[in-house]
Design an enzyme around this catalytic site. Structure first.
Site: not given
Length: 479
Positions: A173, A283, A249, A227, A231-232, A378
């Site tokens: 995706k 990141c 990651e 990401g 979301t992880g 972040e």
């Protein structure tokens, strides 16, 4: 750049009669092409196709075929590098040097894993006379790869290459912000004669339905996601329902620690470079500058001058050193954070929006409250905090004060100090007298809420391999 990006399933391009959506250049707001959005049904179909390819083709059992396919992918990407880099500039907004560097990193990654594909070995143990345990390393099955927008070439290939090397088939995706870049890469893959149909499949998306379907699918055995930590966590929660393996990651808040004995010219150069890759939307970018209090005033003046001199503008102008934010909404979010930083800390260099495009000049601000969410979270933009420390213990304490642990850097000419501090900092990568050195041979990954597993290097295969124990009693000669 007017081509429409479609889905790719079972070796065929698909649009299924759906109206396309526009892809926008963040540097000028212009629509540069279109893409076909997907849905959960297409994701399920792609997963079923990938499962059939895994079970029915020779792919998983043919390391030489996999190595050849990965070499063909590398050659195809290399041949198309100028087209790909131009698309990255236009669709992602980064400067062309970054875009070309990212593209060539994908070439390197493919070639590296082509070599590893032929060197996946098991072991044998004789547990008693005439009784053997054989341990085989086998492909995990179908890998779902969810790619972010900030490095759409590198962050695809660094998951796809080890997945293919291991013998997995895949469903990808791409990010909604960079579908044209992804479609050009898929074009390259279609030209590889050693890559069987169904081994690589791709579904575009403009929301979250495709990603959710991939995470929930019983046909997908592994999810590789790059990401945000938020979301992880949702992906890990969703994957728990099928107990599929998850490699993540996630976010980072990389500190750069500067000691009094450091080569300050080098530290300024490396940290300036480290703050601004992809306009800070990376990141492992420097997010926190931790400076010993004895050199704080001097270093502040140096880093302010260096960062202020960075030229921000469209990525196709070679004079520019920092490109665009991915879109205007994210630029507005960052401007709001800068306003807060001006209230909660001491502004050293205030970022400004340019008149046209999603551009934002860099921001530096000093803050003493480590618990502030401006330090803890972040920010993902060309913004860095400036903090001070009194000794090694305080430096390490502050470096480890966030929930993240993806990367860090240490600047000192004392080798023993470099080793002590690097060992004490809780991060998956610690650079000494440098920042942002990434290559295919060296694993990356995070501690804490920066993720699970490793990508790059030999360990990058681990998420895509299972260990099988085969027990055998051949007996003894003459027994």
């Amino acid at each position: 750049m007017t081509k429409t990006a479609r889905h790719f399933i079972g070796g065929h391009w698909r649009d299924d009669g759906v109206d396309p959506l526009g892809s926008v250049n963040p540097a000028d707001g212009q629509v540069i092409g279109h893409y076909i959005p997907g849905n959960a049904d297409l994701a399920d179909e792609a997963a079923a196709v990938a499962k059939a390819a895994f079970e029915e083709s020779e792919w998983a059992a043919s390391p030489r075929l996999r190595a050849q396919a990965l070499m063909e992918i590398a050659d195809a990407l290399d041949a198309a590098k100028d087209d790909i880099a131009d698309l990255v500039v236009a669709e992602n907004g980064k400067i062309r040097a970054e875009a070309m560097g990212e593209t060539m990193a994908g070439v390197s990654e493919s070639r590296y894993y082509a070599g590893l594909a032929r060197d996946i070995r098991g072991t044998m143990q004789e547990v008693a006379p005439g009784k053997l345990s054989l341990f085989a390393r086998e492909a995990a099955g179908v890998a779902g790869i969810i790619v972010p927008w900030n490095a759409p070439v590198t962050l695809l290939i660094r998951s796809l290459a080890p997945a293919l090397a291991a013998g997995c088939t895949t469903v990808i995706k791409p990010a909604a912000q960079t579908p044209l870049v992804h479609a050009r890469i898929m074009d390259c893959l279609t030209s590889c004669p050693s890559l069987p149909a169904g081994v690589v499949n791709s579904i575009n998306e403009d929301g979250i339905a495709v990603g959710q379907a991939m995470v929930a699918s019983r046909d997908i055995d592994v999810i590789s996601f790059t990401g945000s930590s938020r979301t992880g966590k949702l992906i890990q929660e969703g994957a728990s329902k099928t107990l599929k393996r998850v490699g993540l990651e996630l976010g980072g808040k990389a500190p750069a620690i500067v000691f009094p004995d450091a080569d300050l010219d080098r530290a300024v150069r490396e940290i300036t470079h480290g703050i601004l890759p992809i306009a800070g939307q990376m990141c492992v970018a420097v997010a926190r500058i931790l400076v010993h209090e004895s050199i704080a005033a001097d270093f502040e003046a140096r880093i302010k001058a260096a960062v202020a001199a960075i030229r921000v503008g469209p990525g196709d102008d070679p004079a520019n050193q920092c490109g665009a934010i991915i879109d205007l909404d994210n630029r507005s979010r960052l401007l709001g954070l800068i306003n807060r930083a001006e209230e909660d800390g001491r502004m050293i260099l205030r970022g400004q929006a340019l008149e046209q495009g999603a551009f934002l000049t860099p921001t530096l601000f000093q803050i003493d409250d480590v618990s502030s969410d401006l330090v803890q979270e972040e920010l993902f933009g060309p913004i860095a905090t400036f903090e001070t420390f009194g000794d090694e213990a305080e430096a390490v304490m502050k470096a480890n004060a966030t929930v993240y642990g993806l990367a860090a850097s240490v600047f000192t000419t004392d080798v023993s100090r470099a080793l002590r501090v690097s060992r004490a900092v809780r991060a998956g990568t610690v650079w000494v007298n440098a920042h942002l050195r990434l290559f295919a041979e060296a694993e990356t990954g995070g501690y804490g809420q920066s993720g699970l597993g490793r990508l790059h290097g030999p360990e990058g295969l681990a998420d895509f391999l299972e260990t099988k124990h085969v027990y055998f009693e051949p007996g003894e000669v003459g027994g």
